[in-house]
Design a protein around this motif. Structure first.
Motif, short mmCIF file in Angstrom:
data_model
loop_
_atom_site.label_atom_id
_atom_site.label_comp_id
_atom_site.label_asym_id
_atom_site.label_seq_id
_atom_site.Cartn_x
_atom_site.Cartn_y
_atom_site.Cartn_z
N ILE A 23 2.97 6.77 -28.60
CA ILE A 23 1.68 6.12 -28.86
C ILE A 23 1.52 4.92 -27.93
N LEU A 24 0.41 4.91 -27.20
CA LEU A 24 0.08 3.77 -26.34
C LEU A 24 -0.87 2.87 -27.12
N THR A 25 -0.38 1.67 -27.41
CA THR A 25 -1.08 0.76 -28.32
C THR A 25 -1.67 -0.42 -27.55
N PRO A 26 -2.99 -0.56 -27.48
CA PRO A 26 -3.56 -1.71 -26.79
C PRO A 26 -3.34 -2.99 -27.58
N VAL A 27 -3.22 -4.08 -26.88
CA VAL A 27 -3.05 -5.38 -27.53
C VAL A 27 -4.43 -5.90 -27.92
N SER A 28 -4.56 -6.33 -29.15
CA SER A 28 -5.83 -6.82 -29.67
C SER A 28 -6.40 -7.94 -28.79
N PHE A 29 -7.70 -7.91 -28.59
CA PHE A 29 -8.37 -8.93 -27.78
C PHE A 29 -8.07 -10.34 -28.27
N ASP A 30 -7.92 -10.51 -29.57
CA ASP A 30 -7.69 -11.85 -30.11
C ASP A 30 -6.24 -12.30 -29.93
N LYS A 31 -5.37 -11.39 -29.51
CA LYS A 31 -3.97 -11.74 -29.25
C LYS A 31 -3.76 -12.15 -27.80
N ARG A 42 -17.46 -16.50 -19.13
CA ARG A 42 -18.36 -15.55 -19.80
C ARG A 42 -18.23 -15.63 -21.32
N MET A 43 -17.03 -15.86 -21.81
CA MET A 43 -16.86 -16.01 -23.26
C MET A 43 -17.59 -17.25 -23.76
N TYR A 99 -16.35 -10.88 -33.45
CA TYR A 99 -15.27 -11.00 -32.48
C TYR A 99 -15.09 -12.45 -32.03
N LEU A 100 -16.21 -13.16 -31.89
CA LEU A 100 -16.11 -14.57 -31.51
C LEU A 100 -15.41 -15.37 -32.61
N LEU A 101 -15.68 -15.02 -33.85
CA LEU A 101 -15.02 -15.71 -34.97
C LEU A 101 -13.52 -15.45 -34.96
N LYS A 102 -13.11 -14.28 -34.53
CA LYS A 102 -11.69 -13.97 -34.49
C LYS A 102 -10.98 -14.85 -33.47
N MET A 103 -11.69 -15.20 -32.41
CA MET A 103 -11.10 -16.06 -31.39
C MET A 103 -11.13 -17.53 -31.80
N GLU A 104 -12.19 -17.91 -32.52
CA GLU A 104 -12.31 -19.30 -32.97
C GLU A 104 -13.24 -19.35 -34.19
N ALA A 424 -23.64 -8.02 -26.23
CA ALA A 424 -23.19 -9.04 -27.18
C ALA A 424 -21.90 -8.63 -27.87
N ARG A 425 -21.67 -7.33 -28.03
CA ARG A 425 -20.46 -6.89 -28.72
C ARG A 425 -19.34 -6.47 -27.77
N LEU A 426 -19.67 -6.10 -26.52
CA LEU A 426 -18.62 -5.64 -25.61
C LEU A 426 -17.86 -6.79 -24.96
N ILE A 427 -18.57 -7.78 -24.43
CA ILE A 427 -17.92 -8.80 -23.62
C ILE A 427 -16.81 -9.54 -24.37
N PRO A 428 -16.97 -9.88 -25.67
CA PRO A 428 -15.86 -10.56 -26.35
C PRO A 428 -14.61 -9.69 -26.50
N GLN A 429 -14.75 -8.39 -26.29
CA GLN A 429 -13.61 -7.49 -26.46
C GLN A 429 -12.87 -7.19 -25.16
N VAL A 430 -13.34 -7.74 -24.04
CA VAL A 430 -12.78 -7.36 -22.74
C VAL A 430 -11.29 -7.63 -22.66
N SER A 431 -10.82 -8.71 -23.27
CA SER A 431 -9.39 -9.00 -23.20
C SER A 431 -8.56 -7.91 -23.87
N GLY A 432 -9.18 -7.09 -24.73
CA GLY A 432 -8.48 -5.97 -25.33
C GLY A 432 -8.25 -4.81 -24.39
N LEU A 433 -8.80 -4.89 -23.16
CA LEU A 433 -8.56 -3.87 -22.14
C LEU A 433 -7.32 -4.19 -21.32
N MET A 434 -6.78 -5.40 -21.45
CA MET A 434 -5.86 -5.92 -20.44
C MET A 434 -4.42 -5.45 -20.57
#
Length: 817
Positions: A23-31, A42-43, A99-104, A424-434
């Protein structure tokens, strides 16, 4: 079930029990903590500008839900609008805000969401149904059937009602908010709705469809993705089973029989999904379906979906994708046209389709562990998606052409607002692609300055990444394992653009010899390794402070499209790293259609902008030629900027694909534009000229007095018309109007519409199913024609002014085929 996966967001998997090496598990954007400038800025804009703007613009949906709640309580008052999908836009904004709330955490924003959640709960029927027009009866003023219909009762026209599409976005918002705050207010609404839909569609409910299961896949895919997300959050197998059923019955239990928006291909219903082998129809619906299929194939251990997904993916990248990662080149159906039909100025490339392209390819990467999918996701994200919003975060593109004659501008909002709310919903999640990981492997899949922690089977690992990607050629990692001599693998993606072509697929290839070899270093020592499925792997015993450096040279490249792409024959595109470059008229001395680039010039300068709107962005200047007004050829510099950054310094020409010969450039100049034979207004104010509305001069705002205008002053409250007669019948894709409003005697109209003359009779303009005659200041208000072809010689614009004012227009434009 021992391998339940909980997703914290679109890109977030967390294993709750046993993890498998496979299983390839992406790291959560908020992590992931961003430490760069490119995405961190941009955030910041997302939180301070884009999401607040989106909340303000979707207040109409909140009001619709409030009115629905009052109706259910028996409170007299106005009914909600008859919009099929306005609530979906609100739900997407809620998701992005979560998603923004998850970050702050932000108490004010959280309270705003809680207040809206209370209204949604009150607007939901006791049995779980949630759709304002059918709950209140406001549907009676809307079309019931056809491409813009919602049916005369709940779930009676699933092919176009958007009932399930809306709920899908509600489920995604609910999951995000639960993960961000632990609150179940939205999640309870979502689960109540999902159980209701399961009963109505797959079991039978006496209150719906005469008690028989509806058993039909929705016309606009989305609920499939959302049900998977609901399953990942709750662990309830019901939702995964529902998603699988909706996928399995598509093209089986219901196949429309018509054309345009009622064709089988439009919503990918022409065949069962496992028998589909090419991308067809509405592009956003298509990539949402393919994303859902990828999810279901993974979580259901169903290998029968993979062959179709592979064929469809290759069909897209081999025949149907613009070099910017844009999908759905064709107006009318907002979708895929014939293979290799990839126009430039006429390209549609809806922003939402590029967002879906990111979704689909990220899921395929997780399924196949192949970097080529992230290469496509990266190109779509950094070029088409980011072009969808200006650098200030408050104006948007719905359509993303690859050329403009200076008649294109971003809009503050749209009557159909799916694109701004998707951003509005995609950009806060970009770090979850990394980042992603298996049991003991770390994948670096998308580069940006950041820090992150992993919990591998060998122990914990912290990574600190330094880079100014996508402009910087160097990516460096500092590795801090929990234990000395801890053994695990780090995999670094080697993008396709470092090789012989810019993006995977058969469509585009480099024609220069500028490529340079990438290099990999560990603790300053060069490492020789091979690329496997788009990644290089470093397996060793790591110590705290170990350094990894990946050098990805970014020379300027010139690309050809294959001969089958007729729009690009004899033309070249310019790229650097993962970015497509374009030229704007504002930066160049001549009209862009006079330029050509020959001989793949080496006289190239890469410049770093120090100030202004483009501060921090790298621009390119290269040797080119242009044909002057007297016909002579002149040597010059062609100045170019990243495609995503165009239309941020005013309205201007823009071009991506340039002729590589003088002869093709001369064809551009000699191309005759469509001429109007006559424009006739019902009344024109003395001293004004109705012909000024087609002079090509763009206003800065609706109150601009520096450009000529037409008004009906001083005929207050009197309906007006403008008739356009063309030299010959033309195929109209779209019509746009920029209203004049002086906040006094001339103001925006109450309403407007279009008609066309057929055999001497004025008939209703065939409006595209998701369009509306919007009334928004300071931008063009755009409508599209429905279906494939709409050929007319006469068009009439009808305007109803306010009672105490006249109406005025600054500019109109026609998009033609």
């Amino acid at each position: 079930m021992k391998n339940i996966i909980v997703f914290l967001s679109l890109f977030v998997f967390v294993s709750v029990n046993m993890r498998s090496q496979e299983i390839l598990t992406p790291v959560s954007f908020d992590k992931v903590t961003l430490t760069d400038n490119f995405w961190s800025n941009r955030m910041k804009i997302q939180k301070e500008v884009l999401v607040p703007v989106a909340f303000e613009r979707t207040e109409i949906a909140v009001e619709d839900l409030r009115r629905t709640a009052n109706y259910l309580k028996g409170v007299e008052g106005p009914l909600p609008s008859d919009s099929r999908f306005s609530t979906s836009d609100l739900f997407k904004v809620l998701e992005g805000a979560a998603y923004l709330l998850k970050m702050e955490r932000d108490p004010k924003l959280e309270k705003q969401i809680d207040d809206i959640a209370d209204i949604i709960a009150q607007a939901q029927k006791e049995d779980g149904y949630l759709y304002p027009p059918h709950i209140t009866g406001s549907y009676k003023t809307a079309p019931l059937w056809g491409g813009a219909g919602m049916g005369d009762k709940p779930y009676s026209w699933v092919v176009h009602s958007h009932e399930l599409y809306n709920m899908g976005h509600m489920y995604e918002a609910a999951a995000a908010y639960y993960q961000a705050t632990g609150k179940k207010n939205l999640l309870d609404i979502a689960e109540k709705s999902a159980k209701h839909i399961n009963k109505v569609f797959f079991e039978g409910d006496a209150n719906y469809n005469n008690g028989k299961p509806v058993n039909q896949a929705p016309g606009h895919e989305e609920i499939e993705i959302a049900l998977v997300k609901l399953y990942r959050v709750t662990g309830n197998n019901l939702y995964l089973d529902m998603a699988k059923k909706f996928v399995d019955i598509r093209g089986v239990t219901y196949v429309p029989d018509g054309e345009g928006t009622m064709s089988p291909e439009y919503a990918q219903q022409q065949a069962p999904v496992r028998e589909q082998d090419e991308a067809v129809g509405h592009a956003v619906r298509a990539v949402y379906l393919y994303s859902g299929m990828s999810d279901i194939g993974t979580l259901s251990n169903d290998p029968t979906l993979s062959p179709a997904l592979d064929k469809i993916w290759h069909n897209i990248v081999d025949t149907r994708m613009h070099i910017t990662g844009g999908l759905g080149a064709i107006h009318g159906i907002e979708g895929f046209g014939p293979e290799y039909e990839l126009p430039n100025k006429e390209a549609y490339n809806e922003t939402c389709a590029a967002v879906g392209n990111v979704f689909f390819n990220h899921r395929m990467f997780l399924l196949e562990k192949d970097g080529k999918y992230m290469d496509v996701a990266e190109v779509a994200l950094l070029n088409n998606v980011l072009a969808g919003v200006n650098l200030d975060g408050d104006k948007f593109f719905y359509v993303n052409p690859l050329a403009s004659d200076g008649m294109v501008d971003r809009s503050h909002w749209f009557g159909t607002a799916c694109c701004p709310t998707n951003l509005a919903r995609l950009i806060p999640q970009v770090s979850g692609l990394m980042y992603a990981h298996t049991d003991n492997e770390i994948y670096c899949s998308f580069y940006t300055g950041s820090s992150v922690n992993f919990d591998l089977s060998s122990g914990k690992v912290a990574l600190d990444q330094k880079t100014d990607y996508p402009f910087d050629e160097s990516v460096s990692l500092t590795v801090s394992p929990e234990k000395d001599n801890q053994q695990f693998s780090i995999k670094m993606r080697i993008p396709t653009w470092t090789g012989a072509q810019f993006v995977p697929g058969k469509l585009y290839n480099y024609i220069d010899d500028n490529s340079k070899q990438w290099e990999l270093y560990v603790n300053d020592k060069k490492v020789n390794t091979i690329v496997n499925k788009g990644f290089v792997s470093i397996t060793r015993k790591w110590k705290k402070g170990d350094k990894v450096e990946l050098k990805l040279p970014m020379p300027v490249h010139y690309s050809h499209a294959i001969d089958e792409v007729k729009a690009d024959n004899g033309r070249i595109a310019v790229t650097r790293g993962p970015l497509v470059y374009c030229a704007e008229g504002i930066d160049n001395e001549a009209s862009l259609n006079r330029y050509f680039i020959s001989g793949y010039p080496n006289g190239i300068n890469v410049n770093y902008s120090q100030s202004g709107k483009l501060k921090g962005i790298e621009t390119v200047s290269l040797s080119a030629q242009y044909i002057s007004a007297d016909g002579t050829v002149n040597n010059t510099q062609l100045n170019m900027i990243p495609y995503y950054a165009w239309n941020n310094r005013g309205i201007s020409q823009m071009n991506v694909w340039f002729p590589e010969s003088e002869s093709i450039a001369r064809e551009n100049i000699s191309e005759i534009s469509l001429l109007l034979k006559d424009i006739k207004a019902s009344y024109t104010n003395e001293g004004e000229d109705v012909n000024s509305i087609v002079d090509g001069k763009y206003p800065e705002s609706s109150s601009d007095t520096h450009v000529q205008r037409w008004t009906s002053w001083s005929q207050k409250g009197k309906e007006q018309t403008i008739e356009f007669t063309f030299e010959k019948p033309i195929d109209i894709k779209a019509f746009s109007v920029y209203w004049y409003d002086d906040n006094g005697g001339v103001q925006m109209p109450v309403s407007w519409d279009l008609e066309y003359r057929d055999d001497g009779i004025w008939k209703v303009f065939p409006l595209y199913s998701t369009d509306s005659y919007s009334l928004i200041k300071d931008q063009f208000n755009l409508v599209h024609s429905d279906g494939g072809s709409f050929v007319v010689k006469e068009l009439r614009l009808n305007m109803k002014p306010k009672a105490n004012s006249a109406v005025g227009i600054l500019q109109v434009k026609f998009d033609t085929k």
